[in-house]
Design an enzyme around this catalytic site. Structure first.
Site, mmCIF file in Angstrom:
data_model
loop_
_atom_site.group_PDB
_atom_site.id
_atom_site.type_symbol
_atom_site.label_atom_id
_atom_site.label_comp_id
_atom_site.label_asym_id
_atom_site.label_seq_id
_atom_site.Cartn_x
_atom_site.Cartn_y
_atom_site.Cartn_z
ATOM 1 N N GLY A 239 41.528 37.753 46.362
ATOM 2 C CA GLY A 239 41.578 38.740 45.297
ATOM 3 C C GLY A 239 42.632 39.824 45.394
ATOM 4 O O GLY A 239 42.830 40.570 44.434
ATOM 5 N N GLU A 275 40.027 34.272 51.669
ATOM 6 C CA GLU A 275 40.405 33.166 50.759
ATOM 7 C C GLU A 275 41.464 33.623 49.771
ATOM 8 O O GLU A 275 41.262 33.563 48.556
ATOM 9 C CB GLU A 275 39.183 32.718 49.948
ATOM 10 C CG GLU A 275 37.983 32.308 50.731
ATOM 11 C CD GLU A 275 36.713 32.257 49.866
ATOM 12 O OE1 GLU A 275 36.742 32.680 48.689
ATOM 13 O OE2 GLU A 275 35.693 31.787 50.367
ATOM 14 N N GLY A 277 44.596 33.533 47.330
ATOM 15 C CA GLY A 277 45.384 32.534 46.611
ATOM 16 C C GLY A 277 46.650 33.190 46.113
ATOM 17 O O GLY A 277 47.749 32.987 46.617
ATOM 18 N N ARG A 278 46.471 34.064 45.118
ATOM 19 C CA ARG A 278 47.591 34.652 44.388
ATOM 20 C C ARG A 278 48.601 35.343 45.300
ATOM 21 O O ARG A 278 49.806 35.226 45.089
ATOM 22 C CB ARG A 278 47.031 35.671 43.393
ATOM 23 C CG ARG A 278 48.033 36.170 42.374
ATOM 24 C CD ARG A 278 47.432 37.321 41.559
ATOM 25 N NE ARG A 278 46.124 37.077 41.032
ATOM 26 C CZ ARG A 278 45.856 36.688 39.780
ATOM 27 N NH1 ARG A 278 46.835 36.493 38.936
ATOM 28 N NH2 ARG A 278 44.608 36.514 39.388
ATOM 29 N N ARG A 314 48.951 32.000 31.197
ATOM 30 C CA ARG A 314 48.473 33.352 31.523
ATOM 31 C C ARG A 314 48.767 34.392 30.439
ATOM 32 O O ARG A 314 47.894 35.210 30.130
ATOM 33 C CB ARG A 314 49.012 33.813 32.884
ATOM 34 C CG ARG A 314 48.643 32.871 34.047
ATOM 35 C CD ARG A 314 48.884 33.469 35.426
ATOM 36 N NE ARG A 314 47.942 34.524 35.701
ATOM 37 C CZ ARG A 314 48.209 35.793 35.631
ATOM 38 N NH1 ARG A 314 49.415 36.196 35.316
ATOM 39 N NH2 ARG A 314 47.277 36.685 35.882
ATOM 40 N N TYR A 318 45.285 35.859 29.260
ATOM 41 C CA TYR A 318 44.902 37.161 29.829
ATOM 42 C C TYR A 318 45.824 38.289 29.364
ATOM 43 O O TYR A 318 45.818 39.356 29.981
ATOM 44 C CB TYR A 318 44.969 37.121 31.361
ATOM 45 C CG TYR A 318 44.332 35.923 32.020
ATOM 46 C CD1 TYR A 318 42.947 35.753 32.035
ATOM 47 C CD2 TYR A 318 45.110 34.962 32.652
ATOM 48 C CE1 TYR A 318 42.373 34.654 32.663
ATOM 49 C CE2 TYR A 318 44.542 33.858 33.273
ATOM 50 C CZ TYR A 318 43.172 33.719 33.265
ATOM 51 O OH TYR A 318 42.605 32.639 33.883
ATOM 52 N N CYS A 346 52.450 24.885 18.175
ATOM 53 C CA CYS A 346 52.088 25.271 16.819
ATOM 54 C C CYS A 346 50.918 26.238 16.773
ATOM 55 O O CYS A 346 49.875 25.929 16.177
ATOM 56 C CB CYS A 346 51.750 24.017 16.022
ATOM 57 S SG CYS A 346 53.034 22.797 16.191
HETATM 58 N N1 LLP Z 1 37.861 32.721 46.327
HETATM 59 C C1 LLP Z 1 37.132 32.498 45.235
HETATM 60 C C2 LLP Z 1 35.725 32.154 45.373
HETATM 61 C C3 LLP Z 1 37.722 32.609 43.960
HETATM 62 O O1 LLP Z 1 36.977 32.398 42.876
HETATM 63 C C4 LLP Z 1 39.099 32.939 43.850
HETATM 64 C C5 LLP Z 1 39.748 33.046 42.541
HETATM 65 C C6 LLP Z 1 39.818 33.141 45.032
HETATM 66 C C7 LLP Z 1 39.178 33.033 46.254
HETATM 67 C C8 LLP Z 1 41.294 33.470 45.034
HETATM 68 O O2 LLP Z 1 41.557 34.672 44.407
HETATM 69 P P1 LLP Z 1 43.060 35.254 44.441
HETATM 70 O O3 LLP Z 1 43.368 35.662 45.862
HETATM 71 O O4 LLP Z 1 43.955 34.202 43.975
HETATM 72 O O5 LLP Z 1 43.011 36.421 43.535
HETATM 73 N N2 LLP Z 1 43.371 32.107 36.492
HETATM 74 C C9 LLP Z 1 43.298 33.521 36.780
HETATM 75 C C10 LLP Z 1 42.748 33.807 38.168
HETATM 76 C C11 LLP Z 1 41.397 33.208 38.439
HETATM 77 C C12 LLP Z 1 40.885 33.498 39.819
HETATM 78 C C13 LLP Z 1 39.653 32.748 40.099
HETATM 79 N N3 LLP Z 1 39.131 32.850 41.439
HETATM 80 C C14 LLP Z 1 44.673 34.145 36.576
HETATM 81 O O6 LLP Z 1 45.605 33.447 36.173
HETATM 82 O O7 LLP Z 1 44.845 35.340 36.777
#
Ligand code: LLP
Length: 421
Positions: A239, A275, A277-278, A314, A318, A346
């Site tokens: 997150g 965990e 990701g981004r 995105r 969002y 379209c």
């Molecule tokens: N762990 C869990 C349980 C999650 O649901 C998520 C993201 C992460 C880790 C990783 O979060 P991060 O570090 O990436 O923020 N599609 C959306 C983002 C959806 C995130 C969903 N869960 C966007 O484009 O902003």
């Protein structure tokens, strides 16, 4: 920091000019920098050291097997949310003991796949899921290592579609009921409790919500231990946000986040797992597109690109901002032109930006969307029968297509006309 810089008048990914890749595979395409992915992963491991820890990359943000292999070779674990993502992690050579299974609706066949293939832990999100997992593990004569994802009822102060830690969100078990659910878990056969899990949302730009959640987790750790459970691992979720615009205030750095974790839960004797990701993948990727036409509207210029909302959803989903830059470096004294940047699909939602000042562009010019490594390619579709956007990985002066653009034959051959029609 990323490795997408102008060199000799053209935007490069590490040592490769984006014009060279565009000439080889045509636009649109995603391109990732191995050095940036590596650096971002290392920022987290450095931030958590010397605590015992594992950084499990959230595959949902960028799931190409080549990227997973790159991170896996550095020692990363993987956070998966489906049987498909589990298969990707395994295909990248990640051993089961480094794979965490998250997600609110795991199915029994997915549980079976992970139990037989090897799994570090399941992050269980409900009592019915806990019972199903116990049954599946028993039927296989295996034990399922689990944490329970608790919902701490904390406002993550992020976009409502990606906030997960409030009681009205579908995620986790209310923290107020955690003790009774852990008691049930302890009674169930073939379940081994190993810790607690929490994840409050994505693109968090302040540390306070993490602090509020982790304080609750620290309290819960003491309570559960007093109840007789062995809590040896805390999964603190992902997150941490990234800067999407060079002009906006930068979110906290991994080192600040790591210091917070150490301060709040560092003395509990637990292994720490996160965990992200981004933060690892977001600024490690660009979407590169070409200008098809520039159309004069009523008091506006439409910059019509060959990338569309199906390639990068995105902005429409969002209202997300992505910096858009020309691939050929503009002169330092250029006079900006204001564009509405759109794709060819379209619907009006196929708009990347309204009123965006950019260096003047002409037909055929290349542009790059920054910060699209996370939740870019993975959310792409073939809407309007536009082939799924390809992906390229760059490492120094090497580049490779790591996902080919499908041919129209491949696309059409997936449809079948029944013989009775
Ligand atoms: N762990 C869990 C349980 C999650 O649901 C998520 C993201 C992460 C880790 C990783 O979060 P991060 O570090 O990436 O923020 N599609 C959306 C983002 C959806 C995130 C969903 N869960 C966007 O484009 O902003």
């Amino acid at each position: 920091m990323d490795h997408f810089l102008y060199k000799n008048g053209a935007l490069h990914a590490e040592d490769i000019s984006l014009t060279e890749i565009a000439a080889a595979i045509k636009t649109p395409f995603y391109v990732y920098s191995a050095a940036t992915l590596t650096r971002h992963y290392q920022l987290f491991t450095e931030a958590l050291s010397p605590l015992p820890h594992m950084v499990c990359f959230a595959i949902k943000s960028l799931s190409n097997v080549a990227v997973l292999k790159l991170l896996g070779d550095l020692g990363a674990g993987m956070d998966v949310v489906s049987g498909g993502e589990y298969r990707r992690a395994r295909a990248a050579g990640i051993p089961g003991e480094r794979i965490v299974f998250s997600g609110v609706g795991k199915k029994r066949d997915e549980m079976r796949l992970a139990l037989t293939g090897g799994i570090r832990q399941f992050n269980v999100e409900s009592e019915p899921e806990l019972r199903a997992l116990s049954e599946v593990a028993s039927s296989l004569d295996l034990t399922a290592p689990i944490t329970i994802r608790v919902n701490p009822d904390v406002d993550a102060k992020t976009h409502t579609k990606i906030a997960t830690g409030k009681s009205e969100n579908k995620f986790g078990i209310p923290i107020t009921r955690a003790r009774e659910v852990y008691a049930e878990a302890a009674r169930l056969p073939s379940i081994e409790i190993i810790g607690i899990d929490v994840h409050i949302g994505s693109q968090l730009t302040e540390l306070t919500p993490f602090e509020q959640a982790y304080l609750k987790i620290a309290d819960l750790t003491h309570q559960l231990r007093a109840d007789g459970h062995k809590i040896r691992r805390l999964d603190l979720g992902g997150g941490l946000g990234i800067p999407y615009s060079r002009s906006s205030k930068a979110p906290p750095l991994p080192v600040d986040y790591g210091a917070l974790i150490k301060r709040i839960v560092g003395n509990l004797g637990c292994e720490i797992q996160i965990e992200p990701g981004r933060l690892i993948s977001g600024n490690a990727g660009l979407l590169v597109a070409s200008v098809i036409y520039i159309k004069k509207g009523e008091g506006r210029n439409f910059l019509i690109l060959d990338a569309a909302m199906n390639d990068l959803i995105r902005p429409s989903m969002y209202d997300a901002h992505h910096d858009i830059v020309p691939v050929i470096e503009p002169t330092s004294n250029f006079k900006a032109t204001v564009y509405d940047v759109v794709g060819p699909i379209c619907e009006t939602g196929d708009t990347f930006a309204n009123g965006r000042p950019l260096a003047p562009l002409t037909e055929g010019d290349l542009v790059a969307f920054r910060s699209t490594g996370a939740y870019g390619a993975v959310m792409a579709s073939e809407y309007n029968t536009r082939p799924l956007v390809p992906e390229v990985l760059v490492k120094k002066d090497h580049f490779a297509v790591i996902r080919q653009r499908p041919t129209f034959d491949e696309i059409l051959n997936r449809d079948t006309i029944p013989p009775w029609l």
